[in-house]
Design a protein around this motif. Structure first.
Motif, PDB file in Angstrom:
ATOM      1  N   LEU A  55     -14.033  -3.043 -11.326  1.00 42.68           N
ATOM      2  CA  LEU A  55     -12.818  -3.602 -10.737  1.00 42.68           C
ATOM      3  C   LEU A  55     -13.136  -4.813  -9.861  1.00 42.68           C
ATOM      4  O   LEU A  55     -12.432  -5.828  -9.906  1.00 42.68           O
ATOM      5  CB  LEU A  55     -12.096  -2.542  -9.901  1.00 42.68           C
ATOM      6  CG  LEU A  55     -11.387  -1.453 -10.680  1.00 42.68           C
ATOM      7  CD1 LEU A  55     -10.998  -0.310  -9.749  1.00 42.68           C
ATOM      8  CD2 LEU A  55     -10.163  -2.011 -11.382  1.00 42.68           C
ATOM      9  N   ASP A  75      -5.728  -1.545  -4.407  1.00 40.64           N
ATOM     10  CA  ASP A  75      -5.423  -0.125  -4.208  1.00 40.64           C
ATOM     11  C   ASP A  75      -6.416   0.751  -4.965  1.00 40.64           C
ATOM     12  O   ASP A  75      -6.913   1.752  -4.431  1.00 40.64           O
ATOM     13  CB  ASP A  75      -4.003   0.202  -4.669  1.00 40.64           C
ATOM     14  CG  ASP A  75      -2.934  -0.379  -3.774  1.00 40.64           C
ATOM     15  OD1 ASP A  75      -3.254  -0.806  -2.637  1.00 40.64           O
ATOM     16  OD2 ASP A  75      -1.759  -0.418  -4.209  1.00 40.64           O
ATOM     17  N   GLN A  76      -6.710   0.371  -6.204  1.00 40.80           N
ATOM     18  CA  GLN A  76      -7.631   1.163  -7.013  1.00 40.80           C
ATOM     19  C   GLN A  76      -9.046   1.098  -6.451  1.00 40.80           C
ATOM     20  O   GLN A  76      -9.766   2.093  -6.466  1.00 40.80           O
ATOM     21  CB  GLN A  76      -7.601   0.699  -8.474  1.00 40.80           C
ATOM     22  CG  GLN A  76      -8.291   1.659  -9.416  1.00 40.80           C
ATOM     23  CD  GLN A  76      -7.652   3.032  -9.441  1.00 40.80           C
ATOM     24  OE1 GLN A  76      -6.432   3.163  -9.423  1.00 40.80           O
ATOM     25  NE2 GLN A  76      -8.464   4.070  -9.468  1.00 40.80           N
ATOM     26  N   HIS A 106     -16.853   2.331 -11.740  1.00 38.33           N
ATOM     27  CA  HIS A 106     -15.459   1.883 -11.808  1.00 38.33           C
ATOM     28  C   HIS A 106     -15.195   0.847 -10.724  1.00 38.33           C
ATOM     29  O   HIS A 106     -14.551  -0.178 -10.968  1.00 38.33           O
ATOM     30  CB  HIS A 106     -14.488   3.055 -11.620  1.00 38.33           C
ATOM     31  CG  HIS A 106     -14.547   4.071 -12.701  1.00 38.33           C
ATOM     32  ND1 HIS A 106     -13.976   5.323 -12.561  1.00 38.33           N
ATOM     33  CD2 HIS A 106     -15.100   4.057 -13.932  1.00 38.33           C
ATOM     34  CE1 HIS A 106     -14.186   6.016 -13.660  1.00 38.33           C
ATOM     35  NE2 HIS A 106     -14.866   5.274 -14.511  1.00 38.33           N
ATOM     36  N   TYR A 107     -15.705   1.124  -9.516  1.00 39.66           N
ATOM     37  CA  TYR A 107     -15.531   0.209  -8.394  1.00 39.66           C
ATOM     38  C   TYR A 107     -16.133  -1.156  -8.729  1.00 39.66           C
ATOM     39  O   TYR A 107     -15.500  -2.194  -8.530  1.00 39.66           O
ATOM     40  CB  TYR A 107     -16.179   0.807  -7.139  1.00 39.66           C
ATOM     41  CG  TYR A 107     -16.063  -0.085  -5.930  1.00 39.66           C
ATOM     42  CD1 TYR A 107     -14.925  -0.045  -5.126  1.00 39.66           C
ATOM     43  CD2 TYR A 107     -17.073  -0.979  -5.599  1.00 39.66           C
ATOM     44  CE1 TYR A 107     -14.804  -0.868  -4.012  1.00 39.66           C
ATOM     45  CE2 TYR A 107     -16.956  -1.808  -4.491  1.00 39.66           C
ATOM     46  CZ  TYR A 107     -15.825  -1.746  -3.702  1.00 39.66           C
ATOM     47  OH  TYR A 107     -15.691  -2.571  -2.627  1.00 39.66           O
ATOM     48  N   LEU A 142      -9.204   3.585  -3.722  1.00 41.75           N
ATOM     49  CA  LEU A 142      -9.262   4.951  -4.250  1.00 41.75           C
ATOM     50  C   LEU A 142     -10.644   5.273  -4.804  1.00 41.75           C
ATOM     51  O   LEU A 142     -11.160   6.376  -4.597  1.00 41.75           O
ATOM     52  CB  LEU A 142      -8.204   5.139  -5.336  1.00 41.75           C
ATOM     53  CG  LEU A 142      -6.762   5.131  -4.865  1.00 41.75           C
ATOM     54  CD1 LEU A 142      -5.805   5.135  -6.057  1.00 41.75           C
ATOM     55  CD2 LEU A 142      -6.478   6.312  -3.953  1.00 41.75           C
ATOM     56  N   GLU A 143     -11.236   4.326  -5.501  1.00 40.71           N
ATOM     57  CA  GLU A 143     -12.579   4.555  -6.049  1.00 40.71           C
ATOM     58  C   GLU A 143     -13.595   4.763  -4.930  1.00 40.71           C
ATOM     59  O   GLU A 143     -14.458   5.634  -5.024  1.00 40.71           O
ATOM     60  CB  GLU A 143     -13.005   3.392  -6.950  1.00 40.71           C
ATOM     61  CG  GLU A 143     -12.198   3.240  -8.219  1.00 40.71           C
ATOM     62  CD  GLU A 143     -12.285   4.392  -9.198  1.00 40.71           C
ATOM     63  OE1 GLU A 143     -13.203   5.235  -9.096  1.00 40.71           O
ATOM     64  OE2 GLU A 143     -11.419   4.471 -10.078  1.00 40.71           O
ATOM     65  N   ALA A 194      -2.675  -4.094  -7.032  1.00 36.12           N
ATOM     66  CA  ALA A 194      -3.014  -2.874  -7.768  1.00 36.12           C
ATOM     67  C   ALA A 194      -4.528  -2.682  -7.828  1.00 36.12           C
ATOM     68  O   ALA A 194      -5.034  -1.563  -7.655  1.00 36.12           O
ATOM     69  CB  ALA A 194      -2.421  -2.925  -9.172  1.00 36.12           C
ATOM     70  N   HIS A 222     -17.594   6.791 -10.530  1.00 35.86           N
ATOM     71  CA  HIS A 222     -16.605   6.105  -9.699  1.00 35.86           C
ATOM     72  C   HIS A 222     -17.190   4.836  -9.072  1.00 35.86           C
ATOM     73  O   HIS A 222     -16.476   3.848  -8.897  1.00 35.86           O
ATOM     74  CB  HIS A 222     -16.025   7.052  -8.651  1.00 35.86           C
ATOM     75  CG  HIS A 222     -15.059   8.022  -9.238  1.00 35.86           C
ATOM     76  ND1 HIS A 222     -13.828   7.651  -9.715  1.00 35.86           N
ATOM     77  CD2 HIS A 222     -15.164   9.348  -9.469  1.00 35.86           C
ATOM     78  CE1 HIS A 222     -13.203   8.708 -10.204  1.00 35.86           C
ATOM     79  NE2 HIS A 222     -13.999   9.751 -10.067  1.00 35.86           N
TER      80      HIS A 222
END
Length: 60
Positions: free
Chosen positions: A55, A13-14, A51-52, A17-18, A10, A48
């Motif tokens: 993560l 995948d995120q 966010h990357y 997307l980021e 997960a 973003h």
């Protein structure tokens, strides 16, 4: 406690997307003639990117 395979998947995948969103908003910013819209796109791209990084930190 280590992450499960499902959690790692997960996050991966995120992360993908980021990265896509960062690239899209940088592209949008580069094509904007309206300065306010350009700034907003750059801000969204930066969010973003943050966010990357967040993560990615979960994987370390």
């Amino acid at each position: 406690m280590p992450l499960t395979a499902k959690e790692l998947s997960a996050i991966e995948d995120q992360l993908n997307l980021e990265q896509i969103l960062v690239k899209k908003y940088r592209l949008y910013a580069g094509t904007c003639s309206d300065q306010q819209l350009k700034i907003k796109c750059e801000q969204i791209a930066a969010q973003h990117q943050d966010h990357y990084r967040s993560l990615l930190a979960q994987l370390n």
